[in-house]
Design a protein around this motif. Structure first.
Motif, PDB file in Angstrom:
ATOM      1  N   UNK A 273      -2.690  -3.748  -9.360  1.00 24.03           N
ATOM      2  CA  UNK A 273      -2.937  -5.127  -9.798  1.00 24.03           C
ATOM      3  C   UNK A 273      -3.876  -5.872  -8.857  1.00 24.03           C
ATOM      4  N   UNK A 274      -4.439  -5.148  -7.867  1.00 23.51           N
ATOM      5  CA  UNK A 274      -5.248  -5.839  -6.861  1.00 23.51           C
ATOM      6  C   UNK A 274      -6.511  -6.457  -7.448  1.00 23.51           C
ATOM      7  N   UNK A 275      -7.033  -5.902  -8.557  1.00 23.97           N
ATOM      8  CA  UNK A 275      -8.270  -6.425  -9.134  1.00 23.97           C
ATOM      9  C   UNK A 275      -8.041  -7.217 -10.425  1.00 23.97           C
ATOM     10  N   UNK A 276      -6.804  -7.354 -10.854  1.00 21.29           N
ATOM     11  CA  UNK A 276      -6.550  -7.961 -12.159  1.00 21.29           C
ATOM     12  C   UNK A 276      -7.057  -9.389 -12.240  1.00 21.29           C
ATOM     13  N   UNK A 277      -6.718 -10.223 -11.261  1.00 17.90           N
ATOM     14  CA  UNK A 277      -7.135 -11.620 -11.306  1.00 17.90           C
ATOM     15  C   UNK A 277      -8.652 -11.741 -11.253  1.00 17.90           C
ATOM     16  N   UNK A 278      -9.296 -10.925 -10.434  1.00 14.46           N
ATOM     17  CA  UNK A 278     -10.754 -10.975 -10.338  1.00 14.46           C
ATOM     18  C   UNK A 278     -11.389 -10.612 -11.679  1.00 14.46           C
TER      19      UNK A 278
ATOM     20  N   UNK B 113     -13.122   2.547 -15.307  1.00 15.56           N
ATOM     21  CA  UNK B 113     -11.708   2.930 -15.342  1.00 15.56           C
ATOM     22  C   UNK B 113     -10.861   1.960 -14.535  1.00 15.56           C
ATOM     23  N   UNK B 114     -11.398   1.492 -13.405  1.00 17.22           N
ATOM     24  CA  UNK B 114     -10.666   0.527 -12.577  1.00 17.22           C
ATOM     25  C   UNK B 114     -10.497  -0.802 -13.303  1.00 17.22           C
ATOM     26  N   UNK B 115     -11.550  -1.226 -14.013  1.00 13.68           N
ATOM     27  CA  UNK B 115     -11.465  -2.470 -14.783  1.00 13.68           C
ATOM     28  C   UNK B 115     -10.420  -2.333 -15.884  1.00 13.68           C
ATOM     29  N   UNK B 116     -10.456  -1.213 -16.576  1.00 13.15           N
ATOM     30  CA  UNK B 116      -9.492  -0.977 -17.653  1.00 13.15           C
ATOM     31  C   UNK B 116      -8.067  -0.987 -17.115  1.00 13.15           C
ATOM     32  N   UNK B 117      -7.847  -0.333 -15.974  1.00  7.35           N
ATOM     33  CA  UNK B 117      -6.513  -0.289 -15.378  1.00  7.35           C
ATOM     34  C   UNK B 117      -6.078  -1.682 -14.920  1.00  7.35           C
ATOM     35  N   UNK B 118      -7.024  -2.444 -14.362  1.00  6.68           N
ATOM     36  CA  UNK B 118      -6.683  -3.793 -13.884  1.00  6.68           C
ATOM     37  C   UNK B 118      -6.292  -4.701 -15.044  1.00  6.68           C
ATOM     38  N   UNK B 119      -7.055  -4.651 -16.125  1.00  6.71           N
ATOM     39  CA  UNK B 119      -6.769  -5.529 -17.262  1.00  6.71           C
ATOM     40  C   UNK B 119      -5.544  -5.072 -18.049  1.00  6.71           C
ATOM     41  N   UNK B 120      -5.145  -3.833 -17.868  1.00  5.90           N
ATOM     42  CA  UNK B 120      -3.902  -3.367 -18.488  1.00  5.90           C
ATOM     43  C   UNK B 120      -2.689  -4.063 -17.886  1.00  5.90           C
TER      44      UNK B 120
ATOM     45  N   UNK C 120      -4.402 -10.306 -24.032  1.00 10.19           N
ATOM     46  CA  UNK C 120      -5.804  -9.988 -24.284  1.00 10.19           C
ATOM     47  C   UNK C 120      -5.969  -9.335 -25.649  1.00 10.19           C
ATOM     48  N   UNK C 121      -7.125  -9.555 -26.235  1.00  9.42           N
ATOM     49  CA  UNK C 121      -7.531  -8.787 -27.405  1.00  9.42           C
ATOM     50  C   UNK C 121      -8.553  -7.763 -26.932  1.00  9.42           C
ATOM     51  N   UNK C 122      -8.287  -6.498 -27.211  1.00  8.54           N
ATOM     52  CA  UNK C 122      -9.189  -5.417 -26.807  1.00  8.54           C
ATOM     53  C   UNK C 122      -9.860  -4.841 -28.051  1.00  8.54           C
ATOM     54  N   UNK C 123     -11.169  -4.721 -27.999  1.00  9.72           N
ATOM     55  CA  UNK C 123     -11.905  -4.154 -29.136  1.00  9.72           C
ATOM     56  C   UNK C 123     -12.807  -3.035 -28.619  1.00  9.72           C
ATOM     57  N   UNK C 124     -12.546  -1.831 -29.095  1.00  6.09           N
ATOM     58  CA  UNK C 124     -13.285  -0.667 -28.605  1.00  6.09           C
ATOM     59  C   UNK C 124     -14.788  -0.842 -28.824  1.00  6.09           C
TER      60      UNK C 124
END
Length: 318
Positions: free
Chosen positions: A1-6, A31-38, A47-51
């Motif tokens: 979660x270290x990058x989630x807020x950023x 991949x890091x962005x995807x993991x953070x926003x998860x 969040x709404x995620x659209x491929x």
């Protein structure tokens, strides 16, 4: 979660933002962005995620902004404001390095606390979590009634900002009257550092629900649902301005001058309540207001007594 807020700071509610653009701006892998926003739901954010398109917020996040907060302070204010994206506890941070007039507000607290060790529940962008350090030349005994004085200022300020049905529960909770009864919208936690005989630094921690936290509890509520009409930054600035003035007065006059203001908003005045003593003993009685040092006047079958510590239930006893 270290990058989630950023990562969340790059998202909006009115358009999609690609994970690739966030990754480039933060020098992260996709991949890091995807993991953070998860992990966004951990912060109460949907969040709404659209491929192939990206991410969009379900609702806007009202991020804290130093300039917007300071714009509400008078020119002569001597408060020193610091914003933290994420911290364990604003109170703990200021207790480690107390300083007169220091203010620390956080977007998120991992270890936010209420009274009696309870965890403070919050929603990112939907809460105010901040601490203010104030030095008093006298010892700890001169702080009697300080939580109630602060509570009266907070209640008056949010009411002036449009909130309806605001009340106070002894010794340090902000309540909103709802169709299900009184629900908690905020709390105050004061911790002290310094010499017992003075001077002492009081670190005043305040947590407010602007939006109700996403917990299954009808006894918590948000100010926005009760008419709050200003932004998060404006409200924080107004609270700091009023608190600076009130604490200056309290340092010279104590709680006595705040007593009538607090009792005017006392949600349980003259009503039956459950009082839980620090020992765990439970008693039923009537809340009859407070004394000039902020103690509760509690009336039971044994007569009236003055109570200096304990916890009142949010629901009246029947």
């Amino acid at each position: 979660m270290s990058h989630t807020l950023a990562c969340l700071r790059f998202l909006a509610a009115d358009h999609f933002t690609s994970g690739a653009s966030i990754a480039e701006r933060l020098s992260l892998s996709r991949a890091s962005v995807s993991a953070a926003l998860a992990e966004a739901e951990h912060y109460g954010v949907e969040l709404e995620r659209r491929h192939g398109v990206g991410y969009r917020l379900d609702r806007p996040i009202d991020w804290l902004d130093t300039d917007a907060i300071r714009a509400q302070l008078p020119p002569h204010s001597r408060l020193s404001l610091e914003l933290a994206q994420r911290t364990d506890s604003t109170n703990r941070r200021l207790l480690a390095e107390p300083g007169h007039g220091k203010v620390l507000a956080a977007e998120w607290q991992d270890g936010g606390r209420g009274r009696m060790g309870r965890r403070w529940q919050a929603r990112l962008g939907g809460s105010l979590m901040f601490s203010l350090c104030w030095q008093f030349p006298g010892g700890a005994a001169t702080l009697a009634g300080l939580p109630l004085a602060v509570g009266s200022v907070v209640a008056e300020t949010v009411t002036a900002a449009g909130a309806r049905d605001v009340g106070l529960k002894w010794p340090n909770d902000l309540l909103l009257h709802t169709s299900q009864g009184d629900a908690k919208a905020g709390g105050i936690l004061i911790e002290v550092a310094g010499d017992a005989m003075g001077p002492v630094s009081a670190v005043i921690g305040i947590g407010l629900n602007l939006a109700a936290p996403q917990v299954d509890d009808q006894h918590v509520a948000g100010l926005a649902d009760h008419g709050l009409a200003v932004s998060r930054n404006v409200l924080l600035g107004r609270l700091l301005a009023e608190l600076e003035q009130a604490l200056t007065h309290f340092a010279s006059h104590g709680f006595a001058d705040f007593r009538a203001r607090w009792e005017a908003r006392h949600a349980w005045q003259g009503k039956p309540v459950r009082l839980v003593a620090p020992s765990g003993q439970v008693r039923i009685g009537i809340a009859d207001g407070v004394t000039d040092d902020g103690a509760l006047r509690f009336r039971s079958v044994h007569g009236e007594e003055v109570v200096h510590s304990g916890d009142l239930s949010l629901r009246a006893a029947h």
